[in-house]
Design an enzyme around this catalytic site. Structure first.
Site, mmCIF file in Angstrom:
data_model
loop_
_atom_site.group_PDB
_atom_site.id
_atom_site.type_symbol
_atom_site.label_atom_id
_atom_site.label_comp_id
_atom_site.label_asym_id
_atom_site.label_seq_id
_atom_site.Cartn_x
_atom_site.Cartn_y
_atom_site.Cartn_z
ATOM 1 N N HIS A 59 0.820 -1.218 0.000
ATOM 2 C CA HIS A 59 0.000 0.000 0.000
ATOM 3 C C HIS A 59 0.849 1.260 0.000
ATOM 4 O O HIS A 59 1.253 1.758 1.053
ATOM 5 C CB HIS A 59 -0.883 -0.043 1.262
ATOM 6 C CG HIS A 59 -2.011 0.926 1.246
ATOM 7 N ND1 HIS A 59 -3.257 0.613 1.732
ATOM 8 C CD2 HIS A 59 -2.095 2.212 0.829
ATOM 9 C CE1 HIS A 59 -4.053 1.651 1.614
ATOM 10 N NE2 HIS A 59 -3.370 2.641 1.071
ATOM 11 N N LEU A 62 2.092 6.621 -5.018
ATOM 12 C CA LEU A 62 3.240 7.158 -5.760
ATOM 13 C C LEU A 62 2.899 8.469 -6.465
ATOM 14 O O LEU A 62 3.783 9.100 -7.047
ATOM 15 C CB LEU A 62 3.771 6.116 -6.751
ATOM 16 C CG LEU A 62 4.346 4.840 -6.114
ATOM 17 C CD1 LEU A 62 4.803 3.852 -7.179
ATOM 18 C CD2 LEU A 62 5.496 5.162 -5.166
ATOM 19 N N ARG A 63 1.625 8.831 -6.412
ATOM 20 C CA ARG A 63 1.148 10.162 -6.871
ATOM 21 C C ARG A 63 1.354 10.440 -8.359
ATOM 22 O O ARG A 63 1.216 11.576 -8.794
ATOM 23 C CB ARG A 63 1.816 11.296 -6.072
ATOM 24 C CG ARG A 63 1.556 11.229 -4.573
ATOM 25 C CD ARG A 63 0.107 11.440 -4.222
ATOM 26 N NE ARG A 63 -0.074 11.574 -2.780
ATOM 27 C CZ ARG A 63 -1.022 10.933 -2.098
ATOM 28 N NH1 ARG A 63 -1.884 10.121 -2.714
ATOM 29 N NH2 ARG A 63 -1.140 11.105 -0.803
ATOM 30 N N HIS A 177 -10.922 0.171 1.171
ATOM 31 C CA HIS A 177 -10.713 1.253 2.138
ATOM 32 C C HIS A 177 -12.019 1.295 2.937
ATOM 33 O O HIS A 177 -13.046 1.743 2.418
ATOM 34 C CB HIS A 177 -10.466 2.542 1.352
ATOM 35 C CG HIS A 177 -10.504 3.794 2.163
ATOM 36 N ND1 HIS A 177 -9.399 4.569 2.387
ATOM 37 C CD2 HIS A 177 -11.533 4.430 2.793
ATOM 38 C CE1 HIS A 177 -9.726 5.628 3.117
ATOM 39 N NE2 HIS A 177 -11.025 5.566 3.372
ATOM 40 N N HIS A 230 -5.371 -0.901 5.669
ATOM 41 C CA HIS A 230 -5.103 -0.107 6.876
ATOM 42 C C HIS A 230 -6.137 -0.225 8.002
ATOM 43 O O HIS A 230 -6.765 0.769 8.366
ATOM 44 C CB HIS A 230 -4.864 1.355 6.522
ATOM 45 C CG HIS A 230 -5.816 2.004 5.538
ATOM 46 N ND1 HIS A 230 -7.180 1.931 5.640
ATOM 47 C CD2 HIS A 230 -5.556 2.754 4.426
ATOM 48 C CE1 HIS A 230 -7.721 2.616 4.649
ATOM 49 N NE2 HIS A 230 -6.756 3.110 3.898
ATOM 50 N N ASN A 276 -5.973 8.985 7.554
ATOM 51 C CA ASN A 276 -7.248 8.289 7.435
ATOM 52 C C ASN A 276 -7.005 6.813 7.091
ATOM 53 O O ASN A 276 -6.395 6.553 6.066
ATOM 54 C CB ASN A 276 -8.079 8.960 6.327
ATOM 55 C CG ASN A 276 -9.493 8.437 6.302
ATOM 56 O OD1 ASN A 276 -9.936 7.764 7.224
ATOM 57 N ND2 ASN A 276 -10.194 8.733 5.230
ATOM 58 N N ASP A 303 1.065 2.526 3.789
ATOM 59 C CA ASP A 303 0.143 3.591 3.347
ATOM 60 C C ASP A 303 0.910 4.912 3.173
ATOM 61 O O ASP A 303 0.425 5.981 3.542
ATOM 62 C CB ASP A 303 -1.035 3.754 4.320
ATOM 63 C CG ASP A 303 -2.157 4.600 3.702
ATOM 64 O OD1 ASP A 303 -2.056 4.966 2.514
ATOM 65 O OD2 ASP A 303 -3.128 4.911 4.420
ATOM 66 N N HIS A 307 2.389 14.272 0.698
ATOM 67 C CA HIS A 307 1.626 15.487 0.407
ATOM 68 C C HIS A 307 2.580 16.664 0.375
ATOM 69 O O HIS A 307 3.530 16.725 1.167
ATOM 70 C CB HIS A 307 0.556 15.733 1.474
ATOM 71 C CG HIS A 307 -0.584 14.772 1.381
ATOM 72 N ND1 HIS A 307 -1.514 14.818 0.363
ATOM 73 C CD2 HIS A 307 -0.942 13.729 2.165
ATOM 74 C CE1 HIS A 307 -2.392 13.838 0.532
ATOM 75 N NE2 HIS A 307 -2.066 13.149 1.611
ATOM 76 N N PHE A 321 -5.397 14.225 4.526
ATOM 77 C CA PHE A 321 -5.049 13.066 5.348
ATOM 78 C C PHE A 321 -3.819 12.370 4.757
ATOM 79 O O PHE A 321 -3.719 12.235 3.543
ATOM 80 C CB PHE A 321 -6.197 12.049 5.331
ATOM 81 C CG PHE A 321 -7.423 12.466 6.081
ATOM 82 C CD1 PHE A 321 -7.508 12.278 7.449
ATOM 83 C CD2 PHE A 321 -8.515 13.017 5.415
ATOM 84 C CE1 PHE A 321 -8.660 12.633 8.150
ATOM 85 C CE2 PHE A 321 -9.662 13.381 6.098
ATOM 86 C CZ PHE A 321 -9.747 13.192 7.474
HETATM 87 O O1 DOR Z 1 -4.468 9.127 5.101
HETATM 88 C C1 DOR Z 1 -4.706 8.708 3.977
HETATM 89 N N1 DOR Z 1 -4.108 9.236 2.895
HETATM 90 N N2 DOR Z 1 -5.585 7.723 3.817
HETATM 91 C C2 DOR Z 1 -6.004 7.326 2.612
HETATM 92 O O2 DOR Z 1 -6.802 6.434 2.533
HETATM 93 C C3 DOR Z 1 -5.512 8.006 1.381
HETATM 94 C C4 DOR Z 1 -4.199 8.613 1.639
HETATM 95 C C5 DOR Z 1 -3.765 9.560 0.541
HETATM 96 O O3 DOR Z 1 -3.873 9.212 -0.636
HETATM 97 O O4 DOR Z 1 -3.275 10.643 0.866
#
Ligand code: DOR
Length: 425
Positions: A59, A62-63, A177, A230, A276, A303, A307, A321
């Site tokens: 999990h 990679l954006r 999820h 998660h 999250n 996970d 960001h 999140f």
């Molecule tokens: O905290 C989280 N960030 N939970 C998720 O399910 C998605 C993830 C994200 O893509 O930033």
């Protein structure tokens, strides 16, 4: 041909039940019993170190495509290598979403240039909107290993049933999820004592557990393989334990941060702790550890959710999140597991053979003849987390500045050394 003698390390290979101090031999791309000849053998001194199969992360985000400022396939896989991972599965909440063969091919192309393997998890629904299923058959032909709308659940149970029925015919798991969006609506953190005193809207444990329960019931109805991403609550462990006892094909993962941190961490409103599902209570962590020990929890996945700094620097209500995790997973796990009388060795199955089995991957073992994906860990090294030296493009770690124990010394992918003395090549 590459020849490596990894000398005198503690070799932990849960897949074959091996756990003793011995040498490990790599020739070419494979683990071998003996070298075909002794020319050019390089020796890696591994006395006092742990030698494991390359770690597998089910999990990561990679954006790419869409948020290459936060991470790319290349930067994210370098971060993974630095963290000891030789295979990662990437989630489809990109922009555009990974919901078509062309996007899968784009990622596959990028991953050809990366140091480790990237397995693609495609979206369950088009644009991850929860309305219409993707062309699952075509996506399977393009090589995807599972389906998920991660970042969001599939709220429509009828649609989820259909998704499971299709996924079953393709022998792929659905990775859900688990979040009831109406129960969670507007929530920032775990609902409980701390959300009350901080005045932040809570996300109840039930928001996760309602969907975990629904998914296990749908797994029973359809006979599909489901994997819950998660998990964070004691109740989720209980539900999945029962589903397993009932013989259903249900697996699950938890994360290093859900094992290491509680909702108390939000007390200074630091957005790096906003994730999250949210960080829960000490009681939840106790049950997650029991779940690992009893075998209810199959895998630990990071996970890894990069960001951009400007987004995380917003007020807690609006910050996104997620936290990065690839480069801290091993030390965080070593430190938190200690409190539960567990060593890194005890968690290696959850980072190797466990995740491999979830997606039916032939990896996660050091058996003779298997691919030489090998991670060598110094479980005693003292480290201070310093995100400025991370390979990831993002810095949103809640562990910044923490003194931890455990570092990744060397990593081999298919017989090629990709991390040398802690540095990614
Ligand atoms: O905290 C989280 N960030 N939970 C998720 O399910 C998605 C993830 C994200 O893509 O930033």
């Amino acid at each position: 041909m590459n020849r490596y003698l990894i000398k005198g390390g503690k070799v932990i290979d849960p897949a074959s039940g091996r756990s003793k101090t011995e040498d490990l031999l790599i020739e070419g791309s494979l683990i071998v019993e003996r070298f075909s000849e002794n020319r050019g053998v390089k020796t890696i001194e591994a006395g006092g170190l742990i030698v494991t199969p390359g770690l597998i992360d089910l999990h990561v985000h990679l954006r790419e495509p869409g948020r290459e400022d936060a991470e790319t396939v290349i930067s994210g896989t370098r971060a993974a290598a630095a963290g000891g991972f030789t295979t990662v599965c990437c989630m489809p909440n990109t922009d555009p979403a990974i919901d078509s063969v062309s996007v899968v091919e784009q990622i596959n192309d990028q991953s050809k240039q990366s140091l480790i393997d990237v397995k693609v998890i495609a979206a369950i629904t088009k644009k991850r909107e929860g309305k219409a299923l993707t062309e699952m058959g075509e996506l399977v032909d393009a090589g995807v290993v599972a389906f998920s709308d991660d970042g969001a659940p599939v709220a429509d149970s009828q649609l989820m049933r259909s998704a499971m029925e299709y996924a079953k015919t393709f022998n792929r798991p659905i990775v859900d999820h688990a979040e009831d969006l109406l129960l969670a609506a507007g929530g920032i953190m775990n609902e409980g004592y701390y959300s009350t005193i901080l005045g932040l809207k809570g996300i109840p444990a039930a928001a996760e557990e309602v969907i975990v329960a629904r998914d296990t019931l749908l797994a029973k109805l359809t006979g599909a393989k489901i994997h819950i991403a998660h998990i964070s609550t004691a109740g989720s462990v209980d539900i999945i334990k029962r589903a397993k006892e009932d013989g259903l094909s249900v697996t699950c993962e938890t994360t290093p941060h859900h094992l290491a941190l509680t909702d108390e961490s939000l007390c200074d409103y630091n957005t790096d702790y906003k994730v999250n599902p949210p960080l829960r209570s000490m009681g939840d962590i106790d049950r997650l550890f029991e779940g690992l020990k009893e075998g209810t929890i199959d895998a630990i996945a990071t996970d890894h959710a990069p960001h951009a700094r400007h987004e995380k620097e917003a007020e807690i209500e609006v910050a996104p999140f997620g936290m990065i995790g690839l480069e801290t997973a091993v030390p965080v796990l070593i430190n938190t597991a200690k409190k539960y009388g567990l060593k890194l060795e005890d968690l290696i199955p959850k980072l190797t053979v466990g995740p491999a089995r979830v997606i039916g991957l032939e990896a996660g073992t050091l058996e003779v003849g298997s691919n030489a994906d090998v991670t060598i860990i110094d479980a005693k090294a003292k480290v201070k987390v310093d995100s400025s030296i991370f390979e990831s493009k993002s810095r949103n770690t809640p562990f910044e500045g923490k003194d931890l124990t455990g570092s990744i010394k060397h990593v081999f992918k298919g017989g090629k050394q990709i991390v040398i003395d802690g540095s990614v090549i």
